[in-house]
Design a protein around this motif. Structure first.
Motif, PDB file in Angstrom:
ATOM      1  N   ASN A  12       0.919  -1.303  -0.064  1.00 33.66           N
ATOM      2  CA  ASN A  12       0.083  -0.048  -0.120  1.00 33.66           C
ATOM      3  C   ASN A  12       0.880   0.966  -0.105  1.00 33.66           C
ATOM      4  N   ILE A  13       0.923   1.788  -1.121  1.00 33.76           N
ATOM      5  CA  ILE A  13       1.840   3.109  -1.219  1.00 33.76           C
ATOM      6  C   ILE A  13       0.750   4.364  -1.015  1.00 33.76           C
ATOM      7  N   GLU A  14       1.319   5.287  -0.358  1.00 37.02           N
ATOM      8  CA  GLU A  14       0.769   6.676  -0.117  1.00 37.02           C
ATOM      9  C   GLU A  14       1.342   7.638  -0.902  1.00 37.02           C
ATOM     10  N   LEU A  15       0.525   8.435  -1.484  1.00 36.09           N
ATOM     11  CA  LEU A  15       0.900   9.838  -2.125  1.00 36.09           C
ATOM     12  C   LEU A  15       0.097  11.098  -1.626  1.00 36.09           C
ATOM     13  N   ASP A  16       0.627  11.862  -0.781  1.00 38.50           N
ATOM     14  CA  ASP A  16       0.079  13.079  -0.362  1.00 38.50           C
ATOM     15  C   ASP A  16      -0.048  14.048  -1.539  1.00 38.50           C
ATOM     16  N   GLU A  17      -0.785  15.130  -1.326  1.00 36.69           N
ATOM     17  CA  GLU A  17      -1.039  16.023  -2.231  1.00 36.69           C
ATOM     18  C   GLU A  17       0.109  16.935  -2.677  1.00 36.69           C
ATOM     19  N   ALA A  20       2.296  14.719  -4.857  1.00 36.82           N
ATOM     20  CA  ALA A  20       1.773  14.379  -5.874  1.00 36.82           C
ATOM     21  C   ALA A  20       1.770  15.265  -7.052  1.00 36.82           C
TER      22      ALA A  20
END
Length: 103
Positions: A12-17, A20
């Motif tokens: 699970n890879i998270e990408l914040d604003e 991004a």
């Protein structure tokens, strides 16, 4: 059974604003030692006497090689879909990273 194994290998890879949005770079400087590769991504403006490193990525030699392969694969797929990427000749850029060493 194979479906269960695939679910266990997912990350699970998270990408914040902010991340991004990305960072523009039109120059990369690569240095290496025995244990790591350091890639500095730089944004240079035409005619400006100074440029700043916008991002630095440090990789193990094994990850650098995997990154090279992944980038090669992606460039190949891009060119297959959109045509050859033109490589324009540019004059060498004199690089100056901080003070020079003295003995």
């Amino acid at each position: 059974m194979a479906e269960k194994e695939n679910k266990q290998k997912q990350i699970n890879i998270e990408l914040d604003e902010k991340m991004a949005e990305g960072i523009y770079s039109n120059l990369a400087i690569i240095n290496h030692s025995v244990s790591e590769f350091v890639v500095d991504f730089i944004s240079m403006m035409p005619g400006a006497p100074k440029a700043k490193v916008k991002s630095r990525i440090v990789l193990t030699p094994q990850h650098a090689k995997k990154f090279l392969k992944a980038l090669n694969d992606n460039v190949h797929r891009f060119e297959k879909a959109h045509g050859t990427i033109k490589d324009y000749e540019q004059p060498p850029i004199p690089l100056n990273f901080g003070p020079t060493g003295e003995a």
